[in-house]
Design a protein around this motif. Structure first.
Motif, PDB file in Angstrom:
ATOM      1  N   ASN A  12     -12.583  46.682  17.248  1.00  0.00           N
ATOM      2  CA  ASN A  12     -11.132  46.821  17.064  1.00  0.00           C
ATOM      3  C   ASN A  12     -10.801  47.799  15.945  1.00  0.00           C
ATOM      4  O   ASN A  12      -9.828  48.562  16.042  1.00  0.00           O
ATOM      5  CB  ASN A  12     -10.501  45.461  16.776  1.00  0.00           C
ATOM      6  CG  ASN A  12     -10.477  44.569  17.999  1.00  0.00           C
ATOM      7  OD1 ASN A  12     -10.354  45.042  19.120  1.00  0.00           O
ATOM      8  ND2 ASN A  12     -10.615  43.265  17.789  1.00  0.00           N
TER       9      ASN A  12
ATOM     10  N   ALA B  73     -11.421  51.249  17.399  1.00  0.00           N
ATOM     11  CA  ALA B  73     -10.344  51.611  18.325  1.00  0.00           C
ATOM     12  C   ALA B  73      -9.064  51.959  17.574  1.00  0.00           C
ATOM     13  O   ALA B  73      -8.343  52.898  17.949  1.00  0.00           O
ATOM     14  CB  ALA B  73     -10.086  50.464  19.300  1.00  0.00           C
TER      15      ALA B  73
ATOM     16  N   LYS C 221      -9.504  55.389  16.087  1.00  0.00           N
ATOM     17  CA  LYS C 221      -9.360  56.409  17.131  1.00  0.00           C
ATOM     18  C   LYS C 221      -7.889  56.648  17.457  1.00  0.00           C
ATOM     19  O   LYS C 221      -7.459  57.788  17.664  1.00  0.00           O
ATOM     20  CB  LYS C 221     -10.118  55.977  18.390  1.00  0.00           C
ATOM     21  CG  LYS C 221     -11.626  56.098  18.291  1.00  0.00           C
ATOM     22  CD  LYS C 221     -12.289  55.688  19.605  1.00  0.00           C
ATOM     23  CE  LYS C 221     -13.801  55.876  19.540  1.00  0.00           C
ATOM     24  NZ  LYS C 221     -14.464  55.476  20.811  1.00  0.00           N
ATOM     25  N   GLU C 222      -7.121  55.565  17.497  1.00  0.00           N
ATOM     26  CA  GLU C 222      -5.678  55.697  17.709  1.00  0.00           C
ATOM     27  C   GLU C 222      -5.025  56.450  16.554  1.00  0.00           C
ATOM     28  O   GLU C 222      -4.080  57.216  16.750  1.00  0.00           O
ATOM     29  CB  GLU C 222      -5.054  54.313  17.871  1.00  0.00           C
ATOM     30  CG  GLU C 222      -5.156  53.723  19.254  1.00  0.00           C
ATOM     31  CD  GLU C 222      -4.176  54.390  20.196  1.00  0.00           C
ATOM     32  OE1 GLU C 222      -4.553  55.410  20.824  1.00  0.00           O
ATOM     33  OE2 GLU C 222      -3.019  53.912  20.288  1.00  0.00           O
TER      34      GLU C 222
END
Length: 285
Positions: free
Chosen positions: A130, A133, A136-137
């Motif tokens: 998480n 991720a 990356k966002e």
């Protein structure tokens, strides 16, 4: 924002303990690396809590801050704290959302900061999916040449530096293993997310906690309630802590024990990573 701490509950007492430690360093480094003053930079405070860092940045000149958190009660505190700033147009938005993903278009911000947030996104998975991720966002929503600011308390802080986390090492080791990345794991997360740490600093002292040296704190439920570490503790583990404190006090050895086990002044509690997104996107697995 936490998968293990109830911050709606913790919001009631959160500001009794927490301050925006290192905000001045973050602001200075952001201006240094961007070459621009705070007032023209669009900044996202991701996992903003009650808005302590946003408030500190505004006091230093920021005028375009967006706040994001998953806790409605923490955001209520932030709205109250920053009401005047919002009326003056210094707050671009206050958004309730869970990370990942990030609810913003591509190329929105000049900087995103995560202040002791990433360790709340994963549990019992040392690849921290998480967190990766979310980072990356972050790459997606940042403009070119933007800065990612990440503050954290690495595993060694809990095992060797903060005195109260050494009262019950079984609890501390369980907490660290479940949710706290090592420095090496942080670097791996950055690599997996497509970002590079360009500067890393330790903030000496215990200023992140207002009542850090309240030696009766471990016996006080409200004092414990402002720190997510204690949310992991079972009643039995709290009992072990309380017994150790009382035994040390009875022998007149408690203050000496705390001095011997507190290393916040020479090692520091908070590590700040300053990162930039890589020019090429990370490979998909």
């Amino acid at each position: 924002m936490s998968i293990y701490e109830d911050y709606n509950k913790a919001s009631r007492l959160y500001d009794n303990q927490r301050v925006a430690v290192g905000a001045d360093v973050m602001a200075a480094m952001l201006q240094f690396y961007s070459g621009k003053p705070l007032e023209v930079l669009k900044i996202l405070d991701a996992g903003c809590g009650t808005g302590n860092y946003a408030k500190a940045f505004i006091e230093m000149g920021a005028k375009q801050i967006t706040l994001l958190d998953a806790s409605s009660k923490m955001l209520d505190k932030a709205r109250s704290k920053l009401k005047e700033c919002k009326e003056k147009g210094m707050i671009a938005g206050i958004i309730e959302a869970k990370m990942p993903p990030m609810p913003f278009p591509d190329d929105t911000f000049d900087a995103v900061m995560f202040n002791v947030v990433l360790n709340h996104l994963d549990r019992n998975d040392n690849t921290f999916p998480n967190s990766v991720a979310t980072l990356k966002e972050t790459v997606r929503i940042l403009r070119p040449e933007s800065l990612i600011i990440i503050s954290a308390m690495p595993d060694t802080v809990l095992t060797r530096v903060t005195w109260f986390t050494q009262l019950n090492m079984d609890l501390t080791n369980r907490f660290v293993e479940a949710v706290v990345p090592t420095l090496e794991q942080c670097e791996q997360m950055f690599h997996d997310a497509g970002i590079t740490c360009i500067q890393k600093l330790n903030i000496l002292g215990s200023d992140v906690f207002k009542n850090y040296y309240n030696l009766d704190g471990p016996l006080d439920e409200e004092w414990r309630g402002t720190n997510a570490y204690w949310s992991f503790a079972t009643e039995e583990e709290i009992g072990v802590v309380e017994k150790k404190v009382k035994d040390l006090k009875a022998r007149g050895e408690y203050e000496k024990w705390v001095k011997e086990h507190d290393h916040s002044g020479d090692t520091g509690i908070l590590t700040i990573f300053f990162c930039k997104k890589n020019l090429s996107k990370p490979r998909s697995n």
